[in-house]
Design a protein around this motif. Sequence first.
Motif, PDB file in Angstrom:
ATOM      1  N   GLN A   1       0.807  -1.102  -0.145  1.00 41.10           N
ATOM      2  CA  GLN A   1       0.184  -0.004  -0.096  1.00 41.10           C
ATOM      3  C   GLN A   1       0.748   1.119  -0.065  1.00 41.10           C
ATOM      4  N   VAL A   2       0.637   2.315  -0.802  1.00 38.80           N
ATOM      5  CA  VAL A   2       1.349   3.421  -1.028  1.00 38.80           C
ATOM      6  C   VAL A   2       0.408   4.513  -0.794  1.00 38.80           C
ATOM      7  N   GLN A   3       0.575   5.418   0.033  1.00 40.05           N
ATOM      8  CA  GLN A   3      -0.279   6.521   0.099  1.00 40.05           C
ATOM      9  C   GLN A   3       0.508   7.995  -0.393  1.00 40.05           C
ATOM     10  N   LEU A   4       0.024   8.622  -1.098  1.00 43.28           N
ATOM     11  CA  LEU A   4       0.525  10.078  -1.638  1.00 43.28           C
ATOM     12  C   LEU A   4      -0.005  11.174  -0.999  1.00 43.28           C
ATOM     13  N   VAL A   5       0.782  12.206  -0.717  1.00 42.75           N
ATOM     14  CA  VAL A   5       0.349  13.387  -0.053  1.00 42.75           C
ATOM     15  C   VAL A   5       1.155  14.567  -0.712  1.00 42.75           C
ATOM     16  N   GLU A   6       0.441  15.465  -1.553  1.00 39.54           N
ATOM     17  CA  GLU A   6       0.806  16.506  -2.489  1.00 39.54           C
ATOM     18  C   GLU A   6       1.011  17.808  -1.581  1.00 39.54           C
ATOM     19  N   SER A   7       1.773  18.708  -2.125  1.00 38.13           N
ATOM     20  CA  SER A   7       2.082  19.979  -1.737  1.00 38.13           C
ATOM     21  C   SER A   7       2.792  20.852  -2.574  1.00 38.13           C
ATOM     22  N   GLY A   8       2.570  21.985  -2.491  1.00 32.57           N
ATOM     23  CA  GLY A   8       3.487  23.142  -3.223  1.00 32.57           C
ATOM     24  C   GLY A   8       2.626  24.035  -4.337  1.00 32.57           C
ATOM     25  N   GLY A   9       1.193  23.594  -4.560  1.00 33.92           N
ATOM     26  CA  GLY A   9       0.573  24.283  -5.452  1.00 33.92           C
ATOM     27  C   GLY A   9       0.172  25.653  -4.808  1.00 33.92           C
ATOM     28  N   GLY A  10      -0.365  26.619  -5.727  1.00 36.40           N
ATOM     29  CA  GLY A  10      -0.680  27.767  -5.376  1.00 36.40           C
ATOM     30  C   GLY A  10      -0.927  28.910  -6.603  1.00 36.40           C
ATOM     31  N   LEU A  11      -0.808  30.418  -6.302  1.00 32.20           N
ATOM     32  CA  LEU A  11      -1.286  31.187  -7.332  1.00 32.20           C
ATOM     33  C   LEU A  11       0.041  31.696  -7.624  1.00 32.20           C
ATOM     34  N   VAL A  12       0.500  31.844  -8.966  1.00 30.74           N
ATOM     35  CA  VAL A  12       1.803  32.336  -9.496  1.00 30.74           C
ATOM     36  C   VAL A  12       1.272  33.166 -10.693  1.00 30.74           C
ATOM     37  N   GLN A  13       2.109  34.120 -10.849  1.00 31.14           N
ATOM     38  CA  GLN A  13       1.960  34.705 -12.117  1.00 31.14           C
ATOM     39  C   GLN A  13       2.716  34.203 -13.441  1.00 31.14           C
ATOM     40  N   ALA A  14       1.998  34.392 -14.712  1.00 34.42           N
ATOM     41  CA  ALA A  14       2.646  33.942 -15.801  1.00 34.42           C
ATOM     42  C   ALA A  14       4.259  33.991 -15.787  1.00 34.42           C
ATOM     43  N   GLY A  15       4.934  33.135 -16.115  1.00 31.78           N
ATOM     44  CA  GLY A  15       6.502  33.397 -16.154  1.00 31.78           C
ATOM     45  C   GLY A  15       7.152  32.648 -14.773  1.00 31.78           C
ATOM     46  N   GLY A  16       6.331  32.550 -13.924  1.00 39.51           N
ATOM     47  CA  GLY A  16       6.934  32.298 -12.533  1.00 39.51           C
ATOM     48  C   GLY A  16       7.001  30.764 -12.444  1.00 39.51           C
ATOM     49  N   SER A  17       7.359  30.253 -11.117  1.00 37.15           N
ATOM     50  CA  SER A  17       7.733  28.920 -11.024  1.00 37.15           C
ATOM     51  C   SER A  17       7.146  28.516  -9.719  1.00 37.15           C
ATOM     52  N   LEU A  18       6.981  26.961  -9.931  1.00 35.30           N
ATOM     53  CA  LEU A  18       6.285  26.322  -8.366  1.00 35.30           C
ATOM     54  C   LEU A  18       7.161  25.177  -8.672  1.00 35.30           C
ATOM     55  N   ARG A  19       7.449  24.548  -7.427  1.00 39.88           N
ATOM     56  CA  ARG A  19       7.919  23.046  -7.266  1.00 39.88           C
ATOM     57  C   ARG A  19       6.844  22.425  -6.476  1.00 39.88           C
ATOM     58  N   LEU A  20       6.165  21.394  -7.100  1.00 35.48           N
ATOM     59  CA  LEU A  20       5.213  20.578  -6.548  1.00 35.48           C
ATOM     60  C   LEU A  20       6.087  19.246  -5.841  1.00 35.48           C
ATOM     61  N   SER A  21       5.467  18.808  -4.765  1.00 33.57           N
ATOM     62  CA  SER A  21       6.123  17.789  -3.961  1.00 33.57           C
ATOM     63  C   SER A  21       4.992  16.533  -3.753  1.00 33.57           C
ATOM     64  N   CYS A  22       5.413  15.353  -3.749  1.00 35.61           N
ATOM     65  CA  CYS A  22       4.355  14.529  -3.364  1.00 35.61           C
ATOM     66  C   CYS A  22       5.253  13.433  -2.473  1.00 35.61           C
ATOM     67  N   ALA A  23       4.908  13.413  -1.245  1.00 36.37           N
ATOM     68  CA  ALA A  23       5.430  12.512  -0.040  1.00 36.37           C
ATOM     69  C   ALA A  23       4.675  11.125  -0.179  1.00 36.37           C
ATOM     70  N   ALA A  24       5.630  10.084  -0.159  1.00 37.56           N
ATOM     71  CA  ALA A  24       4.783   8.812  -0.369  1.00 37.56           C
ATOM     72  C   ALA A  24       5.173   8.087   0.843  1.00 37.56           C
TER      73      ALA A  24
END
Length: 127
Positions: A1-24
């Motif tokens: 069994q694997v459970q996945l928890v995601e984070s890192g989303g949000g509001l950003v302006q065009a041209g910007g950057s985000l890093r999403l994480s998924c902890a398992a």
Amino acid sequence: QVQLVESGGGLVQAGGSLRLSCAASGRSFSSYAMGWFRQAPGKEREFVAGINWRGDSTYYADSVKGRFTISRDNAKNTVYLQMNNLKPGDTALYYCAAASKILYGSTYYPGSNYRYWGQGTQVTVSS
């Protein structure tokens, strides 16, 4: 069994950057190929990126090639999606998934090849 928890989303302006994480959770995390998918309202779920268990093979949708990078740190049981030069068309709910079987080449693309799914994290890109 694997459970996945995601984070890192949000509001950003065009041209910007985000890093999403998924902890398992699960001691066999390193044995799974992993993928990132996204879904916008009124749109079908689509493949974004995939990575094999070793982290030395990656796959990307044409729409994100050159802008997104998938990676994994098996010691931390975490997969990442670095998103650069974001565009309004990238706005969607992003979620990660762990494969249900061995994946190779084009088999990374169908969502049906993944067994475990995270809850999703919202990415909104303003223009």
